[in-house]
Design an enzyme around this catalytic site. Structure first.
Site, PDB file in Angstrom:
ATOM      1  N   GLY A   1       7.555   7.422  -7.422  1.00 11.09           N
ATOM      2  CA  GLY A   1       6.726   8.469  -8.007  1.00 11.09           C
ATOM      3  C   GLY A   1       5.450   8.194  -8.611  1.00 11.09           C
ATOM      4  O   GLY A   1       4.530   8.968  -8.832  1.00 11.09           O
ATOM      5  N   PHE A   2       5.357   6.714  -8.678  1.00 12.63           N
ATOM      6  CA  PHE A   2       3.673   6.364  -9.203  1.00 12.63           C
ATOM      7  C   PHE A   2       3.603   4.816  -8.589  1.00 12.63           C
ATOM      8  O   PHE A   2       4.540   4.012  -8.451  1.00 12.63           O
ATOM      9  CB  PHE A   2       3.967   6.290 -10.753  1.00 12.63           C
ATOM     10  CG  PHE A   2       4.188   7.555 -11.424  1.00 12.63           C
ATOM     11  CD1 PHE A   2       3.103   8.406 -11.838  1.00 12.63           C
ATOM     12  CD2 PHE A   2       5.396   7.839 -12.099  1.00 12.63           C
ATOM     13  CE1 PHE A   2       3.497   9.534 -12.381  1.00 12.63           C
ATOM     14  CE2 PHE A   2       5.703   9.000 -12.516  1.00 12.63           C
ATOM     15  CZ  PHE A   2       4.786   9.971 -12.758  1.00 12.63           C
ATOM     16  N   GLY A   3       2.382   4.572  -8.330  1.00 13.45           N
ATOM     17  CA  GLY A   3       1.966   3.253  -8.025  1.00 13.45           C
ATOM     18  C   GLY A   3       1.739   2.427  -9.186  1.00 13.45           C
ATOM     19  O   GLY A   3       1.719   2.751 -10.281  1.00 13.45           O
TER      20      GLY A   3
ATOM     21  N   MET B   1       4.188  13.696  -2.558  1.00 16.13           N
ATOM     22  CA  MET B   1       4.989  13.831  -3.776  1.00 16.13           C
ATOM     23  C   MET B   1       4.952  15.420  -4.271  1.00 16.13           C
ATOM     24  O   MET B   1       3.847  15.986  -4.198  1.00 16.13           O
ATOM     25  CB  MET B   1       4.485  13.068  -4.900  1.00 16.13           C
ATOM     26  CG  MET B   1       4.503  11.520  -4.621  1.00 16.13           C
ATOM     27  SD  MET B   1       3.832  10.774  -6.141  1.00 16.13           S
ATOM     28  CE  MET B   1       3.926   8.991  -5.653  1.00 16.13           C
TER      29      MET B   1
ATOM     30  N   HIS C   1       5.629   9.090   4.011  1.00 15.48           N
ATOM     31  CA  HIS C   1       6.817   8.861   3.033  1.00 15.48           C
ATOM     32  C   HIS C   1       6.920   9.954   2.335  1.00 15.48           C
ATOM     33  O   HIS C   1       6.041  10.311   1.216  1.00 15.48           O
ATOM     34  CB  HIS C   1       6.504   7.602   1.891  1.00 15.48           C
ATOM     35  CG  HIS C   1       7.468   7.306   1.039  1.00 15.48           C
ATOM     36  ND1 HIS C   1       7.192   6.508   0.103  1.00 15.48           N
ATOM     37  CD2 HIS C   1       8.640   7.913   1.115  1.00 15.48           C
ATOM     38  CE1 HIS C   1       8.401   6.494  -0.746  1.00 15.48           C
ATOM     39  NE2 HIS C   1       9.349   7.080  -0.262  1.00 15.48           N
TER      40      HIS C   1
ATOM     41  N   GLY D   1      -0.186  -0.880  -2.352  1.00 16.32           N
ATOM     42  CA  GLY D   1      -1.190   0.096  -2.981  1.00 16.32           C
ATOM     43  C   GLY D   1      -2.085  -0.520  -3.685  1.00 16.32           C
ATOM     44  O   GLY D   1      -3.401  -0.876  -3.267  1.00 16.32           O
ATOM     45  N   SER D   2      -1.926  -0.689  -4.970  1.00 14.61           N
ATOM     46  CA  SER D   2      -2.513  -1.602  -5.773  1.00 14.61           C
ATOM     47  C   SER D   2      -3.320  -2.778  -5.105  1.00 14.61           C
ATOM     48  O   SER D   2      -4.544  -3.090  -5.245  1.00 14.61           O
ATOM     49  CB  SER D   2      -1.895  -1.855  -7.270  1.00 14.61           C
ATOM     50  OG  SER D   2      -1.162  -0.642  -7.476  1.00 14.61           O
TER      51      SER D   2
ATOM     52  N   SER E   1      -0.933   1.520   1.068  1.00 13.16           N
ATOM     53  CA  SER E   1      -0.704   3.055   0.442  1.00 13.16           C
ATOM     54  C   SER E   1      -1.974   3.537  -0.167  1.00 13.16           C
ATOM     55  O   SER E   1      -2.593   3.345  -1.171  1.00 13.16           O
ATOM     56  CB  SER E   1       0.568   2.732  -0.530  1.00 13.16           C
ATOM     57  OG  SER E   1       0.531   3.931  -1.271  1.00 13.16           O
TER      58      SER E   1
ATOM     59  N   ASP F   1       1.760   8.895   0.772  1.00 12.59           N
ATOM     60  CA  ASP F   1       2.736   9.390  -0.263  1.00 12.59           C
ATOM     61  C   ASP F   1       2.770  10.616  -0.498  1.00 12.59           C
ATOM     62  O   ASP F   1       1.770  11.017  -1.021  1.00 12.59           O
ATOM     63  CB  ASP F   1       2.823   8.324  -1.343  1.00 12.59           C
ATOM     64  CG  ASP F   1       3.192   6.834  -1.196  1.00 12.59           C
ATOM     65  OD1 ASP F   1       4.165   6.864  -0.800  1.00 12.59           O
ATOM     66  OD2 ASP F   1       2.489   5.918  -1.692  1.00 12.59           O
TER      67      ASP F   1
ATOM     68  N   HIS G   1       0.149   4.023   4.935  1.00 14.14           N
ATOM     69  CA  HIS G   1       1.380   4.597   4.233  1.00 14.14           C
ATOM     70  C   HIS G   1       0.864   5.812   3.424  1.00 14.14           C
ATOM     71  O   HIS G   1      -0.101   5.646   2.714  1.00 14.14           O
ATOM     72  CB  HIS G   1       1.662   3.489   3.102  1.00 14.14           C
ATOM     73  CG  HIS G   1       3.095   3.886   2.514  1.00 14.14           C
ATOM     74  ND1 HIS G   1       4.367   3.872   3.214  1.00 14.14           N
ATOM     75  CD2 HIS G   1       3.156   4.462   1.304  1.00 14.14           C
ATOM     76  CE1 HIS G   1       5.341   4.374   2.448  1.00 14.14           C
ATOM     77  NE2 HIS G   1       4.850   4.708   1.428  1.00 14.14           N
TER      78      HIS G   1
ATOM     79  N   MET H   1      13.043   1.284  -1.596  1.00 16.65           N
ATOM     80  CA  MET H   1      12.152   1.499  -2.475  1.00 16.65           C
ATOM     81  C   MET H   1      12.309   0.143  -3.461  1.00 16.65           C
ATOM     82  O   MET H   1      13.590   0.003  -4.127  1.00 16.65           O
ATOM     83  CB  MET H   1      12.452   2.550  -3.486  1.00 16.65           C
ATOM     84  CG  MET H   1      11.864   4.195  -2.538  1.00 16.65           C
ATOM     85  SD  MET H   1      10.392   4.059  -2.178  1.00 16.65           S
ATOM     86  CE  MET H   1       9.182   3.702  -3.656  1.00 16.65           C
TER      87      MET H   1
ATOM     88  N   ASP I   1       8.596  -0.977  -0.519  1.00 17.53           N
ATOM     89  CA  ASP I   1       7.468  -0.148  -1.163  1.00 17.53           C
ATOM     90  C   ASP I   1       7.514  -0.051  -2.727  1.00 17.53           C
ATOM     91  O   ASP I   1       8.512   0.500  -3.260  1.00 17.53           O
ATOM     92  CB  ASP I   1       7.777   1.329  -0.655  1.00 17.53           C
ATOM     93  CG  ASP I   1       6.667   2.373  -1.140  1.00 17.53           C
ATOM     94  OD1 ASP I   1       5.592   1.927  -1.570  1.00 17.53           O
ATOM     95  OD2 ASP I   1       6.813   3.442  -0.767  1.00 17.53           O
ATOM     96  N   GLY I   2       6.635  -0.700  -3.466  1.00 21.84           N
ATOM     97  CA  GLY I   2       6.490  -0.506  -4.662  1.00 21.84           C
ATOM     98  C   GLY I   2       6.398  -2.012  -5.353  1.00 21.84           C
ATOM     99  O   GLY I   2       7.377  -2.817  -5.048  1.00 21.84           O
ATOM    100  N   GLY I   3       5.213  -2.480  -6.199  1.00 26.46           N
ATOM    101  CA  GLY I   3       5.212  -3.520  -6.764  1.00 26.46           C
ATOM    102  C   GLY I   3       5.019  -4.679  -5.830  1.00 26.46           C
ATOM    103  O   GLY I   3       5.241  -5.884  -6.410  1.00 26.46           O
TER     104      GLY I   3
ATOM    105  N   MET J   1       8.451  12.243  -0.556  1.00 27.85           N
ATOM    106  CA  MET J   1       9.345  12.337  -1.768  1.00 27.85           C
ATOM    107  C   MET J   1       9.229  13.794  -2.139  1.00 27.85           C
ATOM    108  O   MET J   1       8.595  14.262  -2.878  1.00 27.85           O
ATOM    109  CB  MET J   1       8.524  11.586  -2.756  1.00 27.85           C
ATOM    110  CG  MET J   1       8.680   9.876  -2.642  1.00 27.85           C
ATOM    111  SD  MET J   1       7.497   8.734  -3.496  1.00 27.85           S
ATOM    112  CE  MET J   1       6.132   8.749  -2.443  1.00 27.85           C
TER     113      MET J   1
HETATM  114  C1  DX5 Z   1       5.596   4.942  -5.123  1.00 25.70           C
HETATM  115  C2  DX5 Z   1       4.879   4.991  -3.904  1.00 25.70           C
HETATM  116  C3  DX5 Z   1       4.214   3.661  -3.433  1.00 25.70           C
HETATM  117  C4  DX5 Z   1       3.215   3.307  -4.017  1.00 25.70           C
HETATM  118  C5  DX5 Z   1       2.993   1.758  -4.061  1.00 25.70           C
HETATM  119  O1  DX5 Z   1       6.324   6.236  -5.156  1.00 25.70           O
HETATM  120  O2  DX5 Z   1       5.892   5.451  -2.672  1.00 25.70           O
HETATM  121  O3  DX5 Z   1       3.947   3.824  -1.901  1.00 25.70           O
HETATM  122  O4  DX5 Z   1       1.826   3.892  -3.825  1.00 25.70           O
HETATM  123  O5  DX5 Z   1       2.280   1.464  -4.902  1.00 25.70           O
HETATM  124  P1  DX5 Z   1       1.986  -0.151  -5.642  1.00 25.70           P
HETATM  125  O6  DX5 Z   1       1.644  -1.026  -4.341  1.00 25.70           O
HETATM  126  O7  DX5 Z   1       0.802   0.058  -6.272  1.00 25.70           O
HETATM  127  O8  DX5 Z   1       3.244  -0.355  -6.355  1.00 25.70           O
HETATM  128 ZN    ZN Z   2       5.670   5.076  -0.532  1.00 22.36          ZN
END
Ligand code: DX5
Ligand code: ZN
Length: 227
Positions: A141-143, A36, A65, A196-197, A7, A34, A32, A136, A174-176, A67
């Site tokens: 909303g946030f990484g 928003m 993706h 992402g991270s 991401s 995102d 990926h 999800m 997706d996420g964490g 949002m």
């Molecule tokens: C959150 C995004 C994710 C996010 C994942 O709304 O859809 O794609 O970037 O980031 P990480 O892997 O850091 O949780």
């Molecule tokens: Zn995403």
């Protein structure tokens, strides 16, 4: 077949092209993206011009993706700027079927996403019409958030339902997702891993290689781009 979809939300936008290239060099087949809108989710990220800019520099699959509230307004725009797959949230539209049809009409892969609080049964009526289900695993909303443990059960239930229907639809998480919990999602039945991270913070090539090597060692194998 397992796919890695790094991401770019966690990338350094000052050198976005080079950072995406690092994931490509290390074999990641997908990107990926995102989007928003500040309405469906509180934050605003980026949109069509950014996607158009990076489209010219890589042949990776663009996993967009959305949002975005009322995504039907933008399907053609995202198809035109370079998306290969378009995923939208079922909570964002009153007419899920119409958005699926609009993405098909553009010849793109269809993804349907749901938030952590939406019961998995809500997507069951659409499974035969989509290419990918995005579960999800954090609040969108946030990484950089933590994986919500109750997601694992949703992944398992979705894979069981798909198996029952004889469908090999992708399940994306997706996420964490980090090195330490990716197997939890894979073992439950996910096969498209967004990170992402865990990819963009630190050594991007080394992080990507870790996940790709890890996937290669699993019986399902993984999809990758040639170097
Ligand atoms: C959150 C995004 C994710 C996010 C994942 O709304 O859809 O794609 O970037 O980031 P990480 O892997 O850091 O949780
Ligand atoms: Zn995403």
């Amino acid at each position: 077949m397992i796919k890695l979809s790094p991401s770019i939300l966690a990338a350094d936008f000052n050198c976005l092209g080079q950072e995406i290239a690092a994931t490509r060099e290390a074999g990641a087949p997908w990107v990926h993206i995102d989007v928003m809108d500040g309405m469906f989710v509180p934050s605003i990220s980026f949109g069509m011009p950014v996607i158009r800019s990076i489209r010219g520099s890589t042949d990776q699959f663009f996993d967009v993706h959305l949002m975005v509230k009322d995504p039907e307004r933008y399907i053609k725009n995202f198809a035109d700027c370079g998306a290969d797959g378009i995923t939208f949230h079922m909570e964002a539209t009153p007419d899920v079927g119409a958005v699926i049809a609009a993405i098909r009409e553009q010849g793109k892969r269809v993804g349907l996403a749901l938030k952590p609080s939406t019961p998995i049964q809500e997507v069951f009526p659409y499974l035969e019409r989509i290419d990918m289900l995005l579960i999800m695993t954090v609040e969108p909303g946030f990484g950089g958030q933590r994986y919500i443990e109750t997601s694992t059960r949703k992944i398992r239930e979705a894979r069981a339902m798909l198996n029952g229907l004889n469908l090999d639809t992708d399940i994306e998480v997706d996420g964490g997702i980090v090195r330490g919990n990716v197997d939890v999602a894979l073992n439950a039945g996910a096969n498209v891993i967004v990170a992402g991270s865990a990819i963009y913070h630190g050594d991007i090539e080394e992080n990507t290689e870790f996940f790709m090597n890890h996937f290669r060692q699993r019986p399902e194998g993984c999809e990758e781009l040639g170097k």
